[in-house]
Scaffold this motif. Structure first.
Motif, short mmCIF file in Angstrom:
data_model
loop_
_atom_site.label_atom_id
_atom_site.label_comp_id
_atom_site.label_asym_id
_atom_site.label_seq_id
_atom_site.Cartn_x
_atom_site.Cartn_y
_atom_site.Cartn_z
N LEU B 159 -13.14 -3.98 5.90
CA LEU B 159 -12.17 -4.94 6.11
C LEU B 159 -12.79 -6.36 6.66
CD1 LEU B 159 -9.33 -6.30 7.12
CD2 LEU B 159 -9.58 -5.15 9.11
N ALA B 160 -14.14 -6.09 7.52
CA ALA B 160 -15.05 -7.12 8.10
C ALA B 160 -15.66 -7.82 6.73
CB ALA B 160 -15.82 -6.67 8.87
N GLY B 161 -15.94 -7.16 5.70
CA GLY B 161 -16.70 -7.54 4.49
C GLY B 161 -15.55 -8.51 3.65
N LEU B 162 -14.08 -8.46 3.67
CA LEU B 162 -13.35 -9.41 3.00
C LEU B 162 -13.49 -10.72 3.32
CD1 LEU B 162 -10.28 -6.81 2.66
CD2 LEU B 162 -12.35 -7.09 1.14
N THR B 163 -13.05 -11.41 2.25
CA THR B 163 -12.93 -12.91 2.71
C THR B 163 -11.82 -13.79 1.61
OG1 THR B 163 -14.59 -13.49 0.76
CG2 THR B 163 -15.36 -13.49 2.96
N VAL B 164 -11.04 -14.67 2.02
CA VAL B 164 -10.22 -15.22 1.07
C VAL B 164 -10.61 -15.62 -0.04
CG1 VAL B 164 -8.77 -17.33 1.01
CG2 VAL B 164 -9.04 -16.30 3.21
N SER B 165 -10.11 -15.18 -1.13
CA SER B 165 -10.35 -15.61 -2.68
C SER B 165 -9.60 -16.85 -3.33
CB SER B 165 -10.25 -14.63 -3.40
OG SER B 165 -10.39 -14.61 -4.85
N LEU B 166 -10.18 -18.11 -3.22
CA LEU B 166 -9.43 -19.28 -3.53
C LEU B 166 -9.06 -19.15 -4.96
CD1 LEU B 166 -11.68 -21.96 -1.84
CD2 LEU B 166 -9.30 -21.02 -1.22
N GLY B 167 -9.65 -18.57 -5.96
CA GLY B 167 -9.38 -18.33 -7.22
C GLY B 167 -8.84 -17.05 -7.89
N GLY B 168 -9.01 -16.87 -9.06
CA GLY B 168 -8.49 -15.57 -9.37
C GLY B 168 -7.00 -15.21 -9.40
N GLU B 169 -6.87 -14.10 -9.97
CA GLU B 169 -5.34 -13.53 -9.92
C GLU B 169 -5.18 -12.81 -8.67
OE1 GLU B 169 -2.60 -13.99 -11.82
OE2 GLU B 169 -3.93 -15.37 -12.87
N SER B 170 -4.04 -12.82 -8.16
CA SER B 170 -3.85 -11.96 -6.66
C SER B 170 -2.38 -11.16 -6.96
CB SER B 170 -3.56 -13.02 -5.60
OG SER B 170 -4.60 -13.90 -5.19
N THR B 171 -2.82 -10.02 -6.87
CA THR B 171 -1.77 -8.85 -7.15
C THR B 171 -2.03 -7.90 -6.08
OG1 THR B 171 -3.11 -7.86 -8.89
CG2 THR B 171 -1.57 -9.44 -9.69
N PHE B 172 -0.60 -7.17 -5.87
CA PHE B 172 -0.91 -6.05 -5.25
C PHE B 172 -1.41 -4.92 -5.91
CE2 PHE B 172 0.99 -2.57 -2.86
CZ PHE B 172 1.11 -2.88 -1.55
N PRO B 173 -2.32 -4.36 -5.32
CA PRO B 173 -3.13 -3.09 -6.07
C PRO B 173 -2.56 -2.16 -6.36
CG PRO B 173 -3.83 -3.42 -3.58
CD PRO B 173 -2.91 -4.38 -3.80
N ASP B 174 -2.79 -1.41 -7.36
CA ASP B 174 -1.97 -0.05 -7.41
C ASP B 174 -2.61 0.96 -6.42
OD1 ASP B 174 -0.89 -1.21 -9.90
OD2 ASP B 174 -2.89 -0.41 -11.03
N LEU B 175 -1.58 1.73 -5.86
CA LEU B 175 -1.91 2.71 -5.08
C LEU B 175 -1.78 4.01 -5.50
CD1 LEU B 175 -0.04 1.26 -1.95
CD2 LEU B 175 -2.48 1.05 -2.40
N LEU B 176 -2.76 5.04 -4.83
CA LEU B 176 -2.59 6.33 -5.40
C LEU B 176 -1.24 6.85 -4.51
CD1 LEU B 176 -6.38 7.52 -5.04
CD2 LEU B 176 -4.81 7.14 -7.16
N GLU B 177 -0.74 7.78 -5.02
CA GLU B 177 0.42 8.63 -4.59
C GLU B 177 -0.10 9.38 -3.46
OE1 GLU B 177 3.17 10.61 -6.93
OE2 GLU B 177 3.49 8.71 -8.26
N GLY B 178 0.77 9.36 -2.26
CA GLY B 178 0.32 9.96 -1.09
C GLY B 178 1.16 9.93 0.00
#
Lengths: 296, 613
Positions: B159-178
């Motif tokens: 979490l600390a390593g994440l930053t705002v991504s100004l470009g690129g596609e923004s989509t909800f990631p695929d999640l593993l079932e659990g």
């Protein structure tokens, strides 16, 4: 002087000669100490008092001039100095034999030195080894020729038993001893308390000179952290955790003990000398001399 | 208490064994040394007083044993990694998806950004779970590594390593079932396809924003020598805004325009750049209370065209001669193949159904060249070939449509490949065959090939007379584009912020200030990361140059208030200050170890001072 043993070697004897010279220098002429009592007799030089003539007395001391004036028979009395004996008690208990340079040897050397000086001065000197009683005794001697008897006696004495001064003094002085100077050379480690022994001397009206001996390791013992202390006299042991604080407390306790002995002597007007075994014994003897109780 | 390292049973055994060992060792002390003293009279008196007086002496052994037990138990318990924070909490597996799309950089009223609020909320969620649970942090831009759920500390580090991504596609990631609980922290602007089982946590707060949604410097096809800046602005605020637009270039001065935009309205401007010199062009919009800065700037490059000397070598081609003669910036020199020699000087060479025996000293456009040593061979002649497709992104084909292109016959030429040796040139130098790109046709039948080594070259494998290409309206544009590309008069590539690939190998990248940007080689391309809008210059080892205009320029990103989420109560600065960096460990083993160390030091000090023995 070839009959001496290992304890009293040539070196020791040389020191005795030196002490003798020093003693003569300090008190030239006849050496009589304060301890010498004056006895009133009909003979003598120094007038002391008058006394009513009693039938049967020698008439040579009747003061005829007084009889002519008063018509009474009066006898003149004179004082005669009488020598008092020296009793040298040295501690022969087991605690005195502890250590490399033993207190027992040191005590015997002191006893020998004082005995030597006393004999040279024509005093009657008694040597008594004591523990829980009288271990061995050399009865009163006088004259320089008795020195070798005294040395042989001192060499023959062995240390053993517990210290019980009261019992020893009581046993010795109960046998009608004359009043004299009592020199006690000891560590005064008496389980019953040194005061009882001293009280006994007071009871017999003896004059005391205490020589307090202890070894350096007794003052500041070097002990491991965990130690089982064994009493050299009693044979009992005690487990002790040694800390610097405990060692300090022990040193303080030891000092208190010494001060108690000294204080008791001072209170009774007795002489007291304290020493350790690493002090040359001749220095100690000189210290005794300087106190003025032994040589006068 | 939960032990992370070993099972509770093992911890019990460990603690029991430690206690037994310590107590046994205490009883197993070596016997004391025996020392004979003259008399224990004084010792007895002294110890009797001390025992009577000091409570500490009586408890000394017990205290020492307790200290040793505490040290041993601390170390033993530390091996089990106990965790205090697990008290009263259920073991939960938590997956947090955090939205790091561009609009999350929008500032909120408290001075922080939506992103900072989101990170703080995500950190709080992670800390709510038991440390023995499994945690996973994912983001909508693909920055978080696709790993299995792990411990909380790892999740906090991600979490600390994440930053705002100004470009690129923004989509909800695929999640593993659990059975993991899913939380989605977002402002709901760019990503709204969260699954129904996800708990939505909104960090949305309405904000003022005016931004540039499109920016491009282009020449009109009808007037190729004149350039315009096309600027599109949007007021994404909830109220009307007065906007100031400023254009600045490499020369002093610039342009300034002020306009008022109602809420939610978009407006475009085409601004003549005749007064601008060749170089970067920057557009800036300003207004009061702008919460999203990244879309306030846009960059492009203005390529000023100069006069071009073109040598046309042909046996006669009315189409080429006429179109080139119409080009306002072209000095045309027409000659026959017999008149051509290697000493002819020109900025661009155009060879029509002819190829000189030696490569020309400059860029060239070739229509159906004859077989010569410096060109790949003609393998066959294809009658009436189909045009399978073309690359409209290539500068040569911009605004050129080829749907109606008909070709009677074309030459199938061999594709030059990397590492292939070409025939010897007249100078006798060993030269590598240039690597070409098919912009019309395919590799089996390349109809138009472009290559950049050693000189730029456009090779058309059919004759203009054998096709209807000269009759196409795009033909003059093709020629104009080709001349511009051959003279390296191309504009900047338009890209969005983020990872950028440029078609130059082993190139160096600098920004407008001349600072070098870190690059990575990727096959025949170069990759670099451009986080902020700007104009970047890419220079290859052989001197080829390319410019990349990185602009946010997106209506979706500028519309920071187009959220489907309600505005949650976000906001105390103190909440945000609880950042996601992994703080001091909540596991107790560190404290236990420190306690053991402190006790050991204390024991050592007191032992050497003889206080505890």
């Amino acid at each position: 002087m070839s009959e001496q043993g290992t304890l009293f070697d040539d070196d020791f004897l040389k020191k005795l000669e030196y002490l003798n010279l020093v003693a003569n220098h300090m008190m030239p002429g006849h050496l009589h100490g304060e301890h010498r009592a004056k006895r009133t007799t009909s003979s003598g030089i120094e007038f002391a008092d008058y006394q009513q003539y009693v039938s049967g007395e020698d008439t040579k001391n009747v003061d005829w001039r007084t009889y002519l004036r008063t018509d009474k028979l009066i006898v003149r009395l004179f004082e005669e100095e009488a020598d008092l004996p020296i009793y040298i008690f040295f501690d022969a208990s087991a605690s005195m034999a502890h250590g490399a340079s033993t207190k027992f040897d040191y005590a015997r050397k002191i006893a020998a030195a004082l005995c030597y000086v006393g004999l040279l001065n024509q005093d009657r000197v008694n040597l008594i080894g004591f523990a829980d009683g009288i271990s061995q005794e050399l009865s009163a001697r006088r004259g320089k020729h008795q020195v070798w008897h005294a040395f042989r006696f001192l060499e023959s004495v062995e240390s053993a038993g517990i210290t019980a001064m009261e019992k020893a003094f009581k046993g010795f002085f109960s046998a009608r001893r004359r009043r004299g100077l009592v020199v006690v050379v000891s560590d005064f480690m008496d389980e019953a308390g040194f005061t009882k022994g001293f009280d006994m001397l007071r009871y017999f009206r003896q004059d005391l000179f205490a020589v307090h001996i202890h070894s350096p390791e007794e003052v500041r013992p070097e002990l491991p952290d965990e130690v089982l202390l064994e009493d050299a006299e009693l044979g009992t042991s005690r487990r002790v955790r040694v800390t610097p604080a405990l060692l300090d407390a022990y040193a303080e306790q030891f000092e208190e003990h010494c001060e108690e002995v000294e204080g008791y002597c001072r209170k009774n007007g007795w002489g007291y000398v304290r020493t350790t075994t690493d002090v040359p014994f001749e220095d100690l003897i000189l210290q005794v001399f300087r106190q003025g109780r032994f040589l006068r | 208490m939960i032990f992370l390292g070993v099972s509770a049973g093992m911890v019990g055994l460990l603690l029991g064994g430690t206690v037994a060992t310590v107590v046994f060792l205490y009883w197993l002390k070596p016997p004391p040394q025996r020392v004979v003293v003259p008399s224990t009279m004084l010792w007895n008196r002294l110890l009797k007083e001390k025992k009577r007086n000091t409570l500490l002496d009586r408890l000394r052994w017990l205290i020492s044993l307790m200290i040793a037990l505490t040290i041993g138990l601390s170390v033993a318990a530390g091996i089990g990694r106990p965790e205090l924070s697990a008290f009263g909490r259920d073991v939960r597996d938590i997956t947090v998806v955090i939205d790091n799309s561009a609009t999350m950089a929008t500032r909120t009223a408290d001075g922080f950004t939506r992103w900072e609020h989101a990170v703080a909320r995500a950190g709080e969620i992670l800390r709510q779970g038991s440390a023995s649970g499994h945690f996973l942090i994912l983001d909508t831009s693909g920055q978080a590594p696709p790993t299995e759920p792990g411990d909380r500390r790892s999740a906090l580090e991600v979490l600390a390593g994440l930053t705002v991504s100004l470009g690129g596609e923004s989509t909800f990631p695929d999640l593993l079932e659990g059975e993991s609980e899913i939380f989605f922290v977002s402002d709901g602007v760019m990503v709204d396809e969260a699954p129904p089982e996800a708990t939505l946590i909104s960090v949305f707060e309405p904000a003022h924003n005016v931004g540039i949604t499109a920016f491009n410097v282009e020449a009109l096809p009808s007037d190729p020598a004149r350039y315009y800046a096309f600027v599109q602005m949007k007021n994404a605020s909830l109220v009307a805004k007065q906007i100031t637009l400023r254009l600045s270039g490499s020369n002093e001065g610039g342009l300034r325009d002020t306009l008022t935009l109602p809420a939610g309205e978009t407006r475009a401007r085409a601004i003549d750049l005749s007064g601008f010199e060749r170089g970067p062009v920057r557009a800036v919009v300003t207004t009061d209370s702008d919460a999203f800065v990244a879309d306030d700037y846009a960059y492009d490059f203005l390529p000023i065209r100069r006069q071009t000397r073109v040598a046309l070598v042909t046996r006669g081609n009315v189409y080429l001669e006429n179109v080139l003669a119409q080009e306002p910036r072209v000095f045309l020199d027409v000659m026959s193949p017999a008149d051509y020699s290697a000493q002819v000087s020109a900025d661009v060479f155009v060879f029509d159904r002819f190829a000189p025996p030696e490569a020309p000293r400059g860029p060239a456009l070739l229509f159906l060249p004859s077989d010569v040593e410096w060109l790949t061979r003609t393998l066959a002649v294809v009658e009436a070939p189909e045009v399978p497709g073309w690359n409209s992104d290539h500068p040569v084909l911009r605004f050129v449509a080829l749907e109606d292109l008909r070709i009677d016959r074309a030459a199938r030429v061999a594709m030059p490949t990397a590492g292939e040796s070409s025939p010897q040139s007249s100078a006798g130098e060993a030269r590598r065959e240039p690597v070409a790109e098919v912009v019309v046709g395919d590799r089996s039948l390349p109809l138009v090939l472009v290559s950049e080594e050693p000189e730029r070259m456009v090779r058309v494998s059919f004759a203009l007379e054998d096709s209807n290409f000269p009759l196409h309206p795009g033909f003059p544009i093709f020629l104009s584009n080709t001349l511009g590309w051959l003279m390296d008069e191309q504009g900047a590539l338009a890209r969005s912020p983020g990872r950028i690939e440029v078609p130059l190998p082993m190139a160096a990248v600098t920004d407008l200030e001349g600072s070098h940007i870190v690059t990575w080689p990727l096959s025949d391309r170069t990759v670099f990361q451009a986080e902020q809008p700007g104009l970047y210059t890419v220079v290859a080892e052989d001197g080829r140059r390319l410019r990349v205009a990185v602009n946010l320029a997106s209506t979706e990103r500028t519309s920071v208030n187009d959220s489907g989420l309600a505005s949650d109560e976000i906001g105390a600065a103190s909440t945000v200050s609880a950042r996601a960096e992994p703080g001091p460990s909540e596991e107790l083993w560190v404290f236990l170890l420190v306690l053991a160390l402190l006790l050991l030091v204390a024991e050592w000090v007191t032992y050497h001072r003889r206080l505890t023995v």
